[in-house]
Design a protein around this motif. Sequence first.
Motif, short mmCIF file in Angstrom:
data_model
loop_
_atom_site.label_atom_id
_atom_site.label_comp_id
_atom_site.label_asym_id
_atom_site.label_seq_id
_atom_site.Cartn_x
_atom_site.Cartn_y
_atom_site.Cartn_z
N ASP A 215 -14.66 -26.60 41.34
CA ASP A 215 -15.61 -27.65 40.97
C ASP A 215 -14.95 -28.81 40.25
OD1 ASP A 215 -17.81 -26.45 42.07
OD2 ASP A 215 -18.51 -25.53 40.21
N CYS A 216 -14.05 -28.49 39.31
CA CYS A 216 -13.52 -29.58 38.46
C CYS A 216 -12.03 -29.86 38.66
CB CYS A 216 -13.82 -29.30 37.00
SG CYS A 216 -13.09 -27.78 36.37
N GLY A 217 -11.34 -29.02 39.41
CA GLY A 217 -9.95 -29.29 39.74
C GLY A 217 -8.97 -29.12 38.59
N GLU A 218 -9.38 -28.36 37.54
CA GLU A 218 -8.50 -28.15 36.39
C GLU A 218 -8.37 -26.66 36.08
OE1 GLU A 218 -6.85 -30.59 35.33
OE2 GLU A 218 -8.01 -32.32 35.99
N LEU B 90 -3.84 -28.20 43.08
CA LEU B 90 -3.46 -29.61 43.03
C LEU B 90 -2.79 -29.99 41.72
CD1 LEU B 90 -6.73 -31.17 44.55
CD2 LEU B 90 -4.59 -30.59 45.74
N HIS B 91 -3.16 -29.29 40.64
CA HIS B 91 -2.66 -29.66 39.32
C HIS B 91 -2.22 -28.41 38.57
CE1 HIS B 91 -4.48 -33.51 40.14
NE2 HIS B 91 -5.69 -32.99 40.15
N SER B 92 -1.02 -28.42 38.06
CA SER B 92 -0.54 -27.34 37.19
C SER B 92 0.11 -27.99 35.98
CB SER B 92 0.49 -26.47 37.93
OG SER B 92 0.99 -25.47 37.09
N HIS B 93 -0.60 -27.89 34.83
CA HIS B 93 -0.15 -28.66 33.69
C HIS B 93 -0.13 -27.88 32.39
CE1 HIS B 93 -4.33 -28.85 32.41
NE2 HIS B 93 -4.64 -29.14 33.64
N THR B 94 -0.75 -26.70 32.33
CA THR B 94 -0.85 -26.00 31.06
C THR B 94 0.33 -25.08 30.84
OG1 THR B 94 -2.17 -24.25 32.07
CG2 THR B 94 -3.37 -26.09 31.07
#
Length: 256
Positions: A98-101, A123-127
Amino acid sequence: MTQTDPHRSLSRALDILELCSSSPGGYTLSQLSVRLSISKGSISPLLHTLRQRGYLLLDGTTRCYRIGSMAFHVGNSYLDGSNLMEEIQRLMEGIVADCGETCHLGSLKSGDVFYLKKVESPLHSHTVTVVGRTLPAYSTGIGKALLADYTLPQLKALYYDGLYPLTEHTITDFHALADQLAEVRRTGFAFECEESTRGIRCIAVPLRRDGQVSAALSVAFPLNRYLPDRVERARSALNQARHQIEALMRGVDIQF
């Protein structure tokens, strides 16, 4: 040997595992002996057995005992074997879709967030969080959700050494923390702004079982993607998942 000796040895072995799990760097034999009030002569054979069975590793350089792969394997068998945890995993994947995070599931352990599950967006790997690791609960959104029902005296008793900062934004004042927790109780949402990790903001919700906070869910954003429409999607997804998980937990005997 008395009849209670085997039980005492098992209890001590579990104490060793729980303590070692709280520190990525582990502890030396002497440190474990002091912290657990067990003589070196009594703790040495326990460490030997735990290491031999793969539950502990001994770092050849630091001489510190750390959690081994067998402990991770046993823990994962509990998580993966539970229908409830499988459903929570599915709901977390839905939140990420839903939110891409990144979405986290955590529980409270001695004043720290213990990260149980983590689902990242493809799509995003940041943590920088790792399943099985901990962070001080007062410094994270998910931790504030876990601490939602704590009063000011309870917070001071839990963090008797004070609130040390992880970043320049970390809350270090007990009254400010208590005020934020009152807001969590009022709204049902907890927030973090670069308090545990620079460049990361977080939204979280407590998960209650029989009225008590049992665990918490969060969504973590990098600052450049913490935008009103994305935040609202995360809030909605977390709130929906919260109601579903709390319904699933009713009557289920589970400890996170």
